[in-house]
Design an enzyme around this catalytic site. Structure first.
Site, PDB file in Angstrom:
ATOM      1  N   GLU A   1      -5.307  -4.970  10.447  1.00  0.00           N
ATOM      2  CA  GLU A   1      -4.286  -3.937  10.616  1.00  0.00           C
ATOM      3  C   GLU A   1      -4.542  -3.174  11.912  1.00  0.00           C
ATOM      4  O   GLU A   1      -5.381  -2.253  11.950  1.00  0.00           O
ATOM      5  CB  GLU A   1      -4.328  -2.954   9.446  1.00  0.00           C
ATOM      6  CG  GLU A   1      -4.037  -3.595   8.107  1.00  0.00           C
ATOM      7  CD  GLU A   1      -3.424  -2.594   7.146  1.00  0.00           C
ATOM      8  OE1 GLU A   1      -2.320  -2.859   6.671  1.00  0.00           O
ATOM      9  OE2 GLU A   1      -4.030  -1.538   6.905  1.00  0.00           O
TER      10      GLU A   1
ATOM     11  N   GLY B   1       2.457   2.475  10.449  1.00  0.00           N
ATOM     12  CA  GLY B   1       3.361   3.606  10.270  1.00  0.00           C
ATOM     13  C   GLY B   1       4.040   4.046  11.552  1.00  0.00           C
ATOM     14  O   GLY B   1       4.640   5.115  11.610  1.00  0.00           O
TER      15      GLY B   1
ATOM     16  N   GLU C   1      -6.685   4.746   7.589  1.00  0.00           N
ATOM     17  CA  GLU C   1      -6.475   6.172   7.254  1.00  0.00           C
ATOM     18  C   GLU C   1      -7.708   6.743   6.554  1.00  0.00           C
ATOM     19  O   GLU C   1      -8.039   7.910   6.719  1.00  0.00           O
ATOM     20  CB  GLU C   1      -5.201   6.322   6.405  1.00  0.00           C
ATOM     21  CG  GLU C   1      -3.958   6.128   7.270  1.00  0.00           C
ATOM     22  CD  GLU C   1      -2.742   5.602   6.544  1.00  0.00           C
ATOM     23  OE1 GLU C   1      -2.701   5.644   5.300  1.00  0.00           O
ATOM     24  OE2 GLU C   1      -1.812   5.124   7.241  1.00  0.00           O
TER      25      GLU C   1
ATOM     26  N   HIS D   1      -9.438   1.081   4.790  1.00  0.00           N
ATOM     27  CA  HIS D   1      -8.135   1.309   5.439  1.00  0.00           C
ATOM     28  C   HIS D   1      -8.325   2.300   6.591  1.00  0.00           C
ATOM     29  O   HIS D   1      -9.122   3.236   6.488  1.00  0.00           O
ATOM     30  CB  HIS D   1      -7.122   1.853   4.419  1.00  0.00           C
ATOM     31  CG  HIS D   1      -5.725   1.853   4.965  1.00  0.00           C
ATOM     32  ND1 HIS D   1      -5.264   2.851   5.790  1.00  0.00           N
ATOM     33  CD2 HIS D   1      -4.714   0.956   4.837  1.00  0.00           C
ATOM     34  CE1 HIS D   1      -4.013   2.569   6.137  1.00  0.00           C
ATOM     35  NE2 HIS D   1      -3.656   1.428   5.569  1.00  0.00           N
TER      36      HIS D   1
ATOM     37  N   SER E   1       3.616  -2.042  10.098  1.00  0.00           N
ATOM     38  CA  SER E   1       5.075  -1.996  10.272  1.00  0.00           C
ATOM     39  C   SER E   1       5.767  -3.318   9.913  1.00  0.00           C
ATOM     40  O   SER E   1       6.718  -3.741  10.581  1.00  0.00           O
ATOM     41  CB  SER E   1       5.438  -1.543  11.689  1.00  0.00           C
ATOM     42  OG  SER E   1       4.947  -0.220  11.909  1.00  0.00           O
TER      43      SER E   1
ATOM     44  N   GLY F   1       2.992  -1.075   4.152  1.00  0.00           N
ATOM     45  CA  GLY F   1       2.996   0.339   3.801  1.00  0.00           C
ATOM     46  C   GLY F   1       4.418   0.818   3.555  1.00  0.00           C
ATOM     47  O   GLY F   1       5.004   0.590   2.499  1.00  0.00           O
ATOM     48  N   GLY F   2       5.000   1.466   4.566  1.00  0.00           N
ATOM     49  CA  GLY F   2       6.309   2.119   4.434  1.00  0.00           C
ATOM     50  C   GLY F   2       7.373   1.281   3.742  1.00  0.00           C
ATOM     51  O   GLY F   2       8.045   1.767   2.816  1.00  0.00           O
TER      52      GLY F   2
ATOM     53  N   ASN G   1       0.866  -1.182   0.000  1.00  0.00           N
ATOM     54  CA  ASN G   1       0.000   0.000   0.000  1.00  0.00           C
ATOM     55  C   ASN G   1       0.900   1.228   0.000  1.00  0.00           C
ATOM     56  O   ASN G   1       1.521   1.553   1.016  1.00  0.00           O
ATOM     57  CB  ASN G   1      -0.882  -0.010   1.262  1.00  0.00           C
ATOM     58  CG  ASN G   1      -1.664   1.288   1.398  1.00  0.00           C
ATOM     59  OD1 ASN G   1      -1.799   2.043   0.439  1.00  0.00           O
ATOM     60  ND2 ASN G   1      -2.168   1.547   2.596  1.00  0.00           N
ATOM     61  N   TRP G   2       0.966   1.898  -1.159  1.00  0.00           N
ATOM     62  CA  TRP G   2       1.887   3.041  -1.276  1.00  0.00           C
ATOM     63  C   TRP G   2       1.307   4.332  -0.701  1.00  0.00           C
ATOM     64  O   TRP G   2       1.997   5.347  -0.672  1.00  0.00           O
ATOM     65  CB  TRP G   2       2.251   3.260  -2.750  1.00  0.00           C
ATOM     66  CG  TRP G   2       3.207   2.244  -3.282  1.00  0.00           C
ATOM     67  CD1 TRP G   2       3.824   1.234  -2.599  1.00  0.00           C
ATOM     68  CD2 TRP G   2       3.662   2.142  -4.639  1.00  0.00           C
ATOM     69  NE1 TRP G   2       4.635   0.509  -3.443  1.00  0.00           N
ATOM     70  CE2 TRP G   2       4.547   1.045  -4.701  1.00  0.00           C
ATOM     71  CE3 TRP G   2       3.398   2.854  -5.813  1.00  0.00           C
ATOM     72  CZ2 TRP G   2       5.187   0.665  -5.880  1.00  0.00           C
ATOM     73  CZ3 TRP G   2       4.030   2.477  -6.991  1.00  0.00           C
ATOM     74  CH2 TRP G   2       4.911   1.389  -7.018  1.00  0.00           C
ATOM     75  N   LYS G   3       0.051   4.319  -0.296  1.00  0.00           N
ATOM     76  CA  LYS G   3      -0.585   5.534   0.246  1.00  0.00           C
ATOM     77  C   LYS G   3      -0.371   6.689  -0.743  1.00  0.00           C
ATOM     78  O   LYS G   3      -0.438   6.475  -1.938  1.00  0.00           O
ATOM     79  CB  LYS G   3      -0.032   5.839   1.635  1.00  0.00           C
ATOM     80  CG  LYS G   3       0.000   4.590   2.525  1.00  0.00           C
ATOM     81  CD  LYS G   3       0.347   4.886   3.934  1.00  0.00           C
ATOM     82  CE  LYS G   3       0.507   3.574   4.690  1.00  0.00           C
ATOM     83  NZ  LYS G   3       0.334   3.711   6.109  1.00  0.00           N
TER      84      LYS G   3
HETATM   85  C1  PEP Z   1      -0.652   0.217   5.785  1.00  0.00           C
HETATM   86  O1  PEP Z   1      -0.726   1.380   5.459  1.00  0.00           O
HETATM   87  O2  PEP Z   1      -1.543  -0.571   5.392  1.00  0.00           O
HETATM   88  C2  PEP Z   1       0.470  -0.221   6.605  1.00  0.00           C
HETATM   89  C3  PEP Z   1       0.428  -1.410   7.121  1.00  0.00           C
HETATM   90  O3  PEP Z   1       1.492   0.685   6.792  1.00  0.00           O
HETATM   91  P1  PEP Z   1       2.934   0.409   7.486  1.00  0.00           P
HETATM   92  O4  PEP Z   1       3.466  -0.891   6.927  1.00  0.00           O
HETATM   93  O5  PEP Z   1       3.784   1.576   7.112  1.00  0.00           O
HETATM   94  O6  PEP Z   1       2.704   0.300   8.959  1.00  0.00           O
END
Ligand code: PEP
Length: 256
Positions: A171, A177, A101, A99, A217, A238-239, A12-14
């Site tokens: 999640e 994040g 966010e 999600h 994470s 994500g990151g 997930n590149w956001k």
């Molecule tokens: C996400 O945005 O779905 C996510 C899991 O982010 P991160 O891996 O950065 O915690």
């Protein structure tokens, strides 16, 4: 649709990577990740970069692409939004829904998430439905109640015959994040709660066979222990998915 239950590694590149950075990512990622029949890889770039991803990865049908969100309506006066059918036209095969966010910043509550999932399915996209608790909810002992409520809202909005087309992502909001990862034991416990809720609402077979990803994470250094946790069928990253080398290392995780 036939349910494909191979482990799924999703990015997930956001709000990162426009079309230029997307093409650069594909060039580098495909040089360090070879197609592998025993797993699936799907990237969720910003919707403006979906077509660039599809075209850059034209020789790599093993790499799926999806959008991070769609509008609940099919079309209309919704400035700035994209529809599920536009996502299909741009080459997407998947869509995230719910999600945290989106839930936090855009008011995507259980009802709206359910309507979006309906729209995603009606357009032929495969939804990845995200559920998870905040730290306050966990600390107040509401983990099970929150996950059951989020799962039930979506199941009740979707026809029984489509329940098998749903992929889920657990999640924990406190791990997204933040660099703070759920332990494999935490993940296993929450995945069991989601699976039980699916069995209760969709039937035992669907509960057992559902693909449930862990997200929060995930990094090359913790992927192995998370993938070994009972009930974890893949990850939503994500990151760490923004770096082609890191995401390739995650996707190459040995499967037990
Ligand atoms: C996400 O945005 O779905 C996510 C899991 O982010 P991160 O891996 O950065 O915690």
């Amino acid at each position: 649709m036939t349910h494909d239950n191979r482990p799924l590694f999703a990015a997930n590149w956001k709000m990162h990577k426009g079309p230029v950075a997307t093409r650069e990512f594909v060039a580098e990622f495909t040089s360090c990740y070879e197609p592998s029949e025993d797993r699936r890889v799907v990237v969720f770039p910003p919707s403006i970069s979906v077509e660039a991803f599809r075209l850059a990865a034209v020789d790599r049908p093993d790499l799926g692409v999806g959008v991070q969100d769609v509008h609940a309506e099919a079309a209309g006066a919704h400035t700035g939004a994209i529809s599920a059918s536009m996502a299909v036209e741009a080459g997407a095969a998947w869509s995230l829904a719910g999600h945290s966010e989106r839930r936090r910043e855009f008011g995507d509550d259980d009802r709206l998430v359910s309507r979006k999932v309906q729209r995603v399915l009606a357009s032929g996209l495969l939804p990845v439905v995200c559920v998870g608790e905040t730290l306050e909810e966990r600390d107040s002992g509401a983990l099970t109640e929150v996950l059951e409520r989020q799962v039930a809202a979506v199941l009740s909005a979707v026809e029984h015959k489509a329940h098998g087309d749903l992929t889920w992502a657990y999640e924990p909001v406190w791990a997204i994040g933040t660099g703070r990862t759920a332990s494999p034991e935490d993940a296993a416990e929450a995945h069991a709660i989601v699976r039980n809720a699916l069995a209760g609402g969709a039937g035992a077979a669907l509960g057992k066979g559902a693909t449930i990803l862990y997200g929060g994470s995930v990094k090359p250094g913790n992927i192995k222990s998370l993938m070994e946790a009972p009930g974890v069928n893949g990850v939503l990253v994500g990151g760490a998915s923004l770096e082609p080398g890191d995401f390739a290392a995650i996707c190459k995780c040995p499967l037990g």
